[in-house]
Design a protein around this motif. Structure first.
Motif, PDB file in Angstrom:
ATOM      1  N   ILE A   1      32.457  88.650 -13.370  1.00 42.75           N
ATOM      2  CA  ILE A   1      31.415  87.934 -13.610  1.00 42.75           C
ATOM      3  C   ILE A   1      30.280  86.959 -13.181  1.00 42.75           C
ATOM      4  O   ILE A   1      29.371  87.412 -13.276  1.00 42.75           O
ATOM      5  N   MET A   2      31.094  86.288 -12.455  1.00 39.19           N
ATOM      6  CA  MET A   2      30.317  85.518 -11.860  1.00 39.19           C
ATOM      7  C   MET A   2      29.215  86.221 -10.420  1.00 39.19           C
ATOM      8  O   MET A   2      27.799  85.621 -10.660  1.00 39.19           O
ATOM      9  N   ALA A   3      29.110  87.733  -9.969  1.00 40.79           N
ATOM     10  CA  ALA A   3      29.152  88.542  -8.955  1.00 40.79           C
ATOM     11  C   ALA A   3      27.502  88.888 -10.214  1.00 40.79           C
ATOM     12  O   ALA A   3      26.800  89.537  -9.146  1.00 40.79           O
ATOM     13  N   THR A   4      27.914  89.229 -11.317  1.00 43.04           N
ATOM     14  CA  THR A   4      26.537  89.587 -12.089  1.00 43.04           C
ATOM     15  C   THR A   4      26.163  88.299 -12.453  1.00 43.04           C
ATOM     16  O   THR A   4      24.476  88.463 -12.544  1.00 43.04           O
ATOM     17  N   LYS A   5      26.175  87.211 -12.858  1.00 45.57           N
ATOM     18  CA  LYS A   5      25.495  85.939 -13.226  1.00 45.57           C
ATOM     19  C   LYS A   5      24.837  86.107 -11.223  1.00 45.57           C
ATOM     20  O   LYS A   5      23.607  85.583 -11.150  1.00 45.57           O
ATOM     21  N   LYS A   6      24.820  85.828 -10.708  1.00 47.71           N
ATOM     22  CA  LYS A   6      24.445  85.664  -8.561  1.00 47.71           C
ATOM     23  C   LYS A   6      23.408  86.583  -8.638  1.00 47.71           C
ATOM     24  O   LYS A   6      22.130  86.218  -8.438  1.00 47.71           O
ATOM     25  N   LYS A   7      23.770  88.022  -9.714  1.00 51.34           N
ATOM     26  CA  LYS A   7      22.452  89.112  -8.949  1.00 51.34           C
ATOM     27  C   LYS A   7      21.289  88.836  -9.784  1.00 51.34           C
ATOM     28  O   LYS A   7      20.526  88.686  -9.040  1.00 51.34           O
ATOM     29  N   LYS A   8      21.911  88.116 -11.087  1.00 48.69           N
ATOM     30  CA  LYS A   8      20.895  88.032 -11.616  1.00 48.69           C
ATOM     31  C   LYS A   8      19.898  86.712 -11.850  1.00 48.69           C
ATOM     32  O   LYS A   8      18.456  87.148 -12.258  1.00 48.69           O
ATOM     33  N   SER A   9      20.395  85.286 -11.206  1.00 45.12           N
ATOM     34  CA  SER A   9      20.073  85.201 -10.548  1.00 45.12           C
ATOM     35  C   SER A   9      18.846  85.102  -9.936  1.00 45.12           C
ATOM     36  O   SER A   9      17.185  84.339  -9.773  1.00 45.12           O
ATOM     37  N   LYS A  10      18.832  86.059  -8.679  1.00 45.53           N
ATOM     38  CA  LYS A  10      18.328  86.153  -7.406  1.00 45.53           C
ATOM     39  C   LYS A  10      17.393  87.075  -7.851  1.00 45.53           C
ATOM     40  O   LYS A  10      16.389  86.963  -7.818  1.00 45.53           O
ATOM     41  N   LYS A  11      17.217  88.069  -9.234  1.00 46.23           N
ATOM     42  CA  LYS A  11      16.670  88.773  -9.223  1.00 46.23           C
ATOM     43  C   LYS A  11      15.262  87.966  -9.941  1.00 46.23           C
ATOM     44  O   LYS A  11      14.199  88.072  -9.987  1.00 46.23           O
ATOM     45  N   LYS A  12      15.316  86.584 -10.753  1.00 44.61           N
ATOM     46  CA  LYS A  12      14.643  85.483 -11.788  1.00 44.61           C
ATOM     47  C   LYS A  12      14.157  85.238 -10.054  1.00 44.61           C
ATOM     48  O   LYS A  12      13.104  84.819 -10.646  1.00 44.61           O
ATOM     49  N   GLU A  13      14.942  84.533  -9.488  1.00 44.36           N
ATOM     50  CA  GLU A  13      14.108  84.070  -8.206  1.00 44.36           C
ATOM     51  C   GLU A  13      13.424  85.092  -7.791  1.00 44.36           C
ATOM     52  O   GLU A  13      12.225  84.511  -7.230  1.00 44.36           O
ATOM     53  N   LYS A  14      13.749  86.497  -6.849  1.00 44.75           N
ATOM     54  CA  LYS A  14      12.479  86.976  -6.863  1.00 44.75           C
ATOM     55  C   LYS A  14      11.834  87.318  -7.540  1.00 44.75           C
ATOM     56  O   LYS A  14      11.002  87.266  -7.060  1.00 44.75           O
ATOM     57  N   LYS A  15      11.924  87.831  -8.753  1.00 43.35           N
ATOM     58  CA  LYS A  15      10.622  87.566 -10.018  1.00 43.35           C
ATOM     59  C   LYS A  15       9.846  85.995 -10.005  1.00 43.35           C
ATOM     60  O   LYS A  15       8.601  87.097  -9.938  1.00 43.35           O
ATOM     61  N   ALA A  16      10.285  85.618  -9.602  1.00 39.64           N
ATOM     62  CA  ALA A  16       9.430  84.372  -9.829  1.00 39.64           C
ATOM     63  C   ALA A  16       8.683  83.630  -8.639  1.00 39.64           C
ATOM     64  O   ALA A  16       7.137  83.779  -8.398  1.00 39.64           O
ATOM     65  N   ALA A  17       9.440  84.402  -7.693  1.00 37.27           N
ATOM     66  CA  ALA A  17       8.776  84.285  -6.168  1.00 37.27           C
ATOM     67  C   ALA A  17       7.547  85.246  -6.126  1.00 37.27           C
ATOM     68  O   ALA A  17       6.447  85.417  -6.240  1.00 37.27           O
ATOM     69  N   ARG A  18       7.821  86.809  -6.307  1.00 34.99           N
ATOM     70  CA  ARG A  18       6.481  87.386  -6.503  1.00 34.99           C
ATOM     71  C   ARG A  18       5.614  86.949  -7.703  1.00 34.99           C
ATOM     72  O   ARG A  18       4.165  87.332  -7.668  1.00 34.99           O
ATOM     73  N   ALA A  19       5.782  86.300  -8.684  1.00 38.26           N
ATOM     74  CA  ALA A  19       4.719  86.213  -9.669  1.00 38.26           C
ATOM     75  C   ALA A  19       3.810  84.974  -9.564  1.00 38.26           C
ATOM     76  O   ALA A  19       2.674  84.578  -9.384  1.00 38.26           O
ATOM     77  N   SER A  20       4.788  84.078  -8.476  1.00 42.97           N
ATOM     78  CA  SER A  20       3.832  82.961  -8.090  1.00 42.97           C
ATOM     79  C   SER A  20       3.361  83.911  -6.753  1.00 42.97           C
ATOM     80  O   SER A  20       1.935  83.240  -6.344  1.00 42.97           O
ATOM     81  N   GLU A  21       3.028  84.620  -6.388  1.00 39.40           N
ATOM     82  CA  GLU A  21       2.412  85.110  -5.044  1.00 39.40           C
ATOM     83  C   GLU A  21       1.105  85.766  -5.522  1.00 39.40           C
ATOM     84  O   GLU A  21       0.315  85.754  -5.037  1.00 39.40           O
ATOM     85  N   LYS A  22       1.678  86.290  -6.031  1.00 34.96           N
ATOM     86  CA  LYS A  22       0.697  86.848  -7.119  1.00 34.96           C
ATOM     87  C   LYS A  22      -0.696  86.235  -7.562  1.00 34.96           C
ATOM     88  O   LYS A  22      -1.771  86.594  -7.873  1.00 34.96           O
ATOM     89  N   ALA A  23      -0.417  84.306  -8.420  1.00 30.66           N
ATOM     90  CA  ALA A  23      -0.926  84.073  -8.345  1.00 30.66           C
ATOM     91  C   ALA A  23      -1.404  83.250  -7.350  1.00 30.66           C
ATOM     92  O   ALA A  23      -3.229  82.857  -7.032  1.00 30.66           O
ATOM     93  N   ALA A  24      -0.916  83.130  -6.564  1.00 31.05           N
ATOM     94  CA  ALA A  24      -1.993  83.017  -5.284  1.00 31.05           C
ATOM     95  C   ALA A  24      -2.830  83.370  -4.923  1.00 31.05           C
ATOM     96  O   ALA A  24      -3.628  83.252  -4.432  1.00 31.05           O
ATOM     97  N   GLU A  25      -2.723  84.429  -4.578  1.00 29.32           N
ATOM     98  CA  GLU A  25      -3.646  85.774  -4.170  1.00 29.32           C
ATOM     99  C   GLU A  25      -4.631  86.108  -4.991  1.00 29.32           C
ATOM    100  O   GLU A  25      -6.097  86.304  -4.567  1.00 29.32           O
ATOM    101  N   LYS A  26      -4.643  85.412  -6.860  1.00 34.12           N
ATOM    102  CA  LYS A  26      -5.606  85.943  -7.658  1.00 34.12           C
ATOM    103  C   LYS A  26      -6.288  84.546  -7.227  1.00 34.12           C
ATOM    104  O   LYS A  26      -7.608  85.086  -7.216  1.00 34.12           O
ATOM    105  N   ALA A  27      -5.686  83.492  -6.892  1.00 35.96           N
ATOM    106  CA  ALA A  27      -6.932  82.329  -7.061  1.00 35.96           C
ATOM    107  C   ALA A  27      -7.452  82.645  -5.319  1.00 35.96           C
ATOM    108  O   ALA A  27      -8.505  82.056  -5.684  1.00 35.96           O
ATOM    109  N   LEU A  28      -6.711  82.499  -4.346  1.00 29.90           N
ATOM    110  CA  LEU A  28      -7.903  83.436  -3.314  1.00 29.90           C
ATOM    111  C   LEU A  28      -8.486  84.132  -3.362  1.00 29.90           C
ATOM    112  O   LEU A  28      -9.893  83.848  -2.704  1.00 29.90           O
ATOM    113  N   ILE A  29      -8.870  84.776  -4.265  1.00 27.99           N
ATOM    114  CA  ILE A  29      -9.608  86.421  -4.383  1.00 27.99           C
ATOM    115  C   ILE A  29     -10.608  85.818  -5.078  1.00 27.99           C
ATOM    116  O   ILE A  29     -11.778  85.872  -5.188  1.00 27.99           O
TER     117      ILE A  29
END
Length: 132
Positions: free
Chosen positions: A1-29
């Motif tokens: 159960i702990m392993a799946t929570k860590k995987k889900k949290s890492k996926k959420k962090e990656k998703k949030a990082a991608r979203a912030s990168e996309k927002a920064a890219e749009k602002a730069l454009i």
């Protein structure tokens, strides 16, 4: 159960990082687009095919002077004089000095005046600095 929570949290962090990168890219454009539009406006107001301003002429011989070398600035009158006129003036003074030296008794040599205003130039830099 702990392993799946860590995987889900890492996926959420990656998703949030991608979203912030996309927002920064749009602002730069958006910033780059603004800069491009501003630059286009500035370039539209500049006429790139305007003929260059006329080049300066020597005040003595009225020949168009070269841009870089071949001119001498005279501080006494504030004029730029072509090197040909300066050379001719020094040649005439040298010739007169040779004649003066050959006379009996020899007369003191002439100093080179400015070819334009005929003001005598100090013979060395120390006197030039004191005269101003």
């Amino acid at each position: 159960i702990m392993a799946t929570k860590k995987k889900k949290s890492k996926k959420k962090e990656k998703k949030a990082a991608r979203a912030s990168e996309k927002a920064a890219e749009k602002a730069l454009i958006a910033k780059l687009d603004e800069l491009l539009i501003r630059t286009k406006r500035e370039l539209d107001s500049v006429d790139l095919f305007v003929p260059p301003p006329p080049r300066e002429e020597c005040p003595i011989c009225l020949v168009t002077m070269p841009i870089c070398e071949g001119r001498v600035y005279k501080s006494c009158c504030g004029k730029s004089i072509c090197s040909g006129c300066v050379l001719e003036s020094s040649r005439v003074i040298d010739e007169k000095n040779r004649k003066r030296k050959a006379e009996d008794p020899p007369r003191p040599p002439l100093t080179m005046p400015c070819p334009f205003c005929r003001q005598l130039e100090p013979p060395d830099h120390r006197r030039r600095a004191k005269s101003y």
